[in-house]
Motif scaffolding. Sequence first.
Motif, PDB file in Angstrom:
ATOM      1  N   LEU A  61       0.827  -1.202   0.000  1.00 42.82           N
ATOM      2  CA  LEU A  61       0.000   0.000   0.000  1.00 42.82           C
ATOM      3  C   LEU A  61       0.865   1.257   0.000  1.00 42.82           C
ATOM      4  O   LEU A  61       0.604   2.194  -0.766  1.00 42.82           O
ATOM      5  CB  LEU A  61      -0.934  -0.001   1.224  1.00 42.82           C
ATOM      6  CG  LEU A  61      -1.774   1.251   1.442  1.00 42.82           C
ATOM      7  CD1 LEU A  61      -2.676   1.548   0.247  1.00 42.82           C
ATOM      8  CD2 LEU A  61      -2.581   1.113   2.723  1.00 42.82           C
ATOM      9  N   LEU A  62       1.882   1.300   0.821  1.00 44.56           N
ATOM     10  CA  LEU A  62       2.772   2.462   0.871  1.00 44.56           C
ATOM     11  C   LEU A  62       3.461   2.672  -0.480  1.00 44.56           C
ATOM     12  O   LEU A  62       3.615   3.814  -0.931  1.00 44.56           O
ATOM     13  CB  LEU A  62       3.805   2.301   1.989  1.00 44.56           C
ATOM     14  CG  LEU A  62       3.237   2.331   3.410  1.00 44.56           C
ATOM     15  CD1 LEU A  62       4.320   1.935   4.420  1.00 44.56           C
ATOM     16  CD2 LEU A  62       2.633   3.671   3.750  1.00 44.56           C
ATOM     17  N   GLY A  63       3.836   1.580  -1.147  1.00 46.58           N
ATOM     18  CA  GLY A  63       4.439   1.679  -2.470  1.00 46.58           C
ATOM     19  C   GLY A  63       3.463   2.220  -3.503  1.00 46.58           C
ATOM     20  O   GLY A  63       3.838   3.045  -4.356  1.00 46.58           O
ATOM     21  N   ARG A  90       1.767   9.330  -6.064  1.00 47.43           N
ATOM     22  CA  ARG A  90       2.258  10.685  -5.781  1.00 47.43           C
ATOM     23  C   ARG A  90       3.520  11.033  -6.579  1.00 47.43           C
ATOM     24  O   ARG A  90       4.025  12.145  -6.458  1.00 47.43           O
ATOM     25  CB  ARG A  90       2.576  10.826  -4.284  1.00 47.43           C
ATOM     26  CG  ARG A  90       1.393  10.779  -3.359  1.00 47.43           C
ATOM     27  CD  ARG A  90       0.602  12.033  -3.284  1.00 47.43           C
ATOM     28  NE  ARG A  90       1.393  13.166  -2.813  1.00 47.43           N
ATOM     29  CZ  ARG A  90       0.946  14.406  -2.790  1.00 47.43           C
ATOM     30  NH1 ARG A  90      -0.279  14.685  -3.212  1.00 47.43           N
ATOM     31  NH2 ARG A  90       1.703  15.393  -2.356  1.00 47.43           N
ATOM     32  N   ASP A  91       4.015  10.104  -7.398  1.00 46.16           N
ATOM     33  CA  ASP A  91       5.235  10.369  -8.166  1.00 46.16           C
ATOM     34  C   ASP A  91       5.045  11.625  -9.019  1.00 46.16           C
ATOM     35  O   ASP A  91       4.075  11.712  -9.778  1.00 46.16           O
ATOM     36  CB  ASP A  91       5.576   9.172  -9.057  1.00 46.16           C
ATOM     37  CG  ASP A  91       6.875   9.369  -9.795  1.00 46.16           C
ATOM     38  OD1 ASP A  91       6.853   9.945 -10.914  1.00 46.16           O
ATOM     39  OD2 ASP A  91       7.921   8.965  -9.259  1.00 46.16           O
ATOM     40  N   PRO A  92       5.961  12.594  -8.901  1.00 46.40           N
ATOM     41  CA  PRO A  92       5.805  13.867  -9.611  1.00 46.40           C
ATOM     42  C   PRO A  92       5.718  13.732 -11.133  1.00 46.40           C
ATOM     43  O   PRO A  92       5.075  14.554 -11.786  1.00 46.40           O
ATOM     44  CB  PRO A  92       7.061  14.649  -9.225  1.00 46.40           C
ATOM     45  CG  PRO A  92       7.588  13.988  -8.007  1.00 46.40           C
ATOM     46  CD  PRO A  92       7.140  12.561  -8.058  1.00 46.40           C
ATOM     47  N   ILE A  93       6.311  12.692 -11.698  1.00 47.82           N
ATOM     48  CA  ILE A  93       6.327  12.538 -13.158  1.00 47.82           C
ATOM     49  C   ILE A  93       5.235  11.588 -13.640  1.00 47.82           C
ATOM     50  O   ILE A  93       4.433  11.936 -14.500  1.00 47.82           O
ATOM     51  CB  ILE A  93       7.715  12.072 -13.638  1.00 47.82           C
ATOM     52  CG1 ILE A  93       8.751  13.142 -13.297  1.00 47.82           C
ATOM     53  CG2 ILE A  93       7.708  11.770 -15.141  1.00 47.82           C
ATOM     54  CD1 ILE A  93      10.180  12.705 -13.434  1.00 47.82           C
ATOM     55  N   SER A  94       5.205  10.398 -13.082  1.00 46.17           N
ATOM     56  CA  SER A  94       4.313   9.364 -13.615  1.00 46.17           C
ATOM     57  C   SER A  94       3.072   9.111 -12.762  1.00 46.17           C
ATOM     58  O   SER A  94       2.261   8.256 -13.092  1.00 46.17           O
ATOM     59  CB  SER A  94       5.082   8.055 -13.779  1.00 46.17           C
ATOM     60  OG  SER A  94       5.560   7.608 -12.509  1.00 46.17           O
ATOM     61  N   VAL A 143      -2.881   6.990   5.135  1.00 46.16           N
ATOM     62  CA  VAL A 143      -1.628   6.749   4.416  1.00 46.16           C
ATOM     63  C   VAL A 143      -1.316   7.899   3.469  1.00 46.16           C
ATOM     64  O   VAL A 143      -0.169   8.364   3.410  1.00 46.16           O
ATOM     65  CB  VAL A 143      -1.686   5.390   3.672  1.00 46.16           C
ATOM     66  CG1 VAL A 143      -0.461   5.187   2.794  1.00 46.16           C
ATOM     67  CG2 VAL A 143      -1.804   4.250   4.679  1.00 46.16           C
ATOM     68  N   LEU A 144      -2.300   8.373   2.738  1.00 47.20           N
ATOM     69  CA  LEU A 144      -2.073   9.458   1.790  1.00 47.20           C
ATOM     70  C   LEU A 144      -1.668  10.740   2.519  1.00 47.20           C
ATOM     71  O   LEU A 144      -0.722  11.424   2.117  1.00 47.20           O
ATOM     72  CB  LEU A 144      -3.328   9.691   0.938  1.00 47.20           C
ATOM     73  CG  LEU A 144      -3.245  10.794  -0.119  1.00 47.20           C
ATOM     74  CD1 LEU A 144      -2.070  10.591  -1.072  1.00 47.20           C
ATOM     75  CD2 LEU A 144      -4.563  10.846  -0.906  1.00 47.20           C
ATOM     76  N   GLN A 145      -2.348  11.063   3.589  1.00 47.87           N
ATOM     77  CA  GLN A 145      -2.000  12.272   4.327  1.00 47.87           C
ATOM     78  C   GLN A 145      -0.621  12.142   4.978  1.00 47.87           C
ATOM     79  O   GLN A 145       0.142  13.121   5.038  1.00 47.87           O
ATOM     80  CB  GLN A 145      -3.078  12.598   5.352  1.00 47.87           C
ATOM     81  CG  GLN A 145      -4.354  13.021   4.637  1.00 47.87           C
ATOM     82  CD  GLN A 145      -5.370  13.616   5.547  1.00 47.87           C
ATOM     83  OE1 GLN A 145      -5.042  14.375   6.435  1.00 47.87           O
ATOM     84  NE2 GLN A 145      -6.628  13.282   5.301  1.00 47.87           N
ATOM     85  N   SER A 146      -0.285  10.954   5.422  1.00 45.16           N
ATOM     86  CA  SER A 146       1.056  10.731   5.971  1.00 45.16           C
ATOM     87  C   SER A 146       2.120  10.905   4.898  1.00 45.16           C
ATOM     88  O   SER A 146       3.190  11.475   5.155  1.00 45.16           O
ATOM     89  CB  SER A 146       1.160   9.326   6.579  1.00 45.16           C
ATOM     90  OG  SER A 146       0.286   9.197   7.678  1.00 45.16           O
ATOM     91  N   LYS A 147       1.849  10.452   3.688  1.00 39.65           N
ATOM     92  CA  LYS A 147       2.791  10.612   2.575  1.00 39.65           C
ATOM     93  C   LYS A 147       2.986  12.093   2.250  1.00 39.65           C
ATOM     94  O   LYS A 147       4.116  12.552   2.041  1.00 39.65           O
ATOM     95  CB  LYS A 147       2.287   9.841   1.345  1.00 39.65           C
ATOM     96  CG  LYS A 147       3.164   9.981   0.123  1.00 39.65           C
ATOM     97  CD  LYS A 147       4.526   9.362   0.352  1.00 39.65           C
ATOM     98  CE  LYS A 147       5.381   9.431  -0.911  1.00 39.65           C
ATOM     99  NZ  LYS A 147       6.773   9.107  -0.632  1.00 39.65           N
ATOM    100  N   ILE A 148       1.903  12.844   2.219  1.00 37.46           N
ATOM    101  CA  ILE A 148       1.995  14.283   1.947  1.00 37.46           C
ATOM    102  C   ILE A 148       2.787  14.966   3.064  1.00 37.46           C
ATOM    103  O   ILE A 148       3.646  15.818   2.795  1.00 37.46           O
ATOM    104  CB  ILE A 148       0.586  14.892   1.778  1.00 37.46           C
ATOM    105  CG1 ILE A 148      -0.067  14.329   0.512  1.00 37.46           C
ATOM    106  CG2 ILE A 148       0.652  16.413   1.737  1.00 37.46           C
ATOM    107  CD1 ILE A 148      -1.554  14.626   0.388  1.00 37.46           C
TER     108      ILE A 148
END
Length: 127
Positions: A9-11, A17-21, A69-74
């Motif tokens: 899930l983290l991957g 969220r990858d800036p390019i792809s 998870v998404l908010q933690s990534k941000i």
Amino acid sequence: MSETNIEKLLGIISELRDPISGCAWTKSQTLDSLKPFVLEEAKEVHIAMKNRDFDNLKEELGDLLLQIVLQSKIAEENKKFAFDEVVDNLCKKLLRRHPYVFDEKKPHTIEDQKIAWERIKKIEKSK
């Protein structure tokens, strides 16, 4: 060693969220833009629980986990904290707030635990 589901899930979130792809919508999200979704997903979890709709509950809990998870990534991207720190903080809190189970290892009632939880929480919040 195989990848755990949480690692998977983290991957996935990192790829989204990858800036390019990554996904345009996911990349555009911020902690502020996601605020309404936290409440929405929590309400949907509540409704599924109320209806005892376990198939839907499983899905809605996943949606709520996505928010975490998404908010933690941000937050990690903004050098605030990472998901692992969220989990670590939760583990430490659970250990601290359950002294009858993890420290004292003695029989206790629900009322004993409620009193201990509130006492410990009050001490933690005053620091």
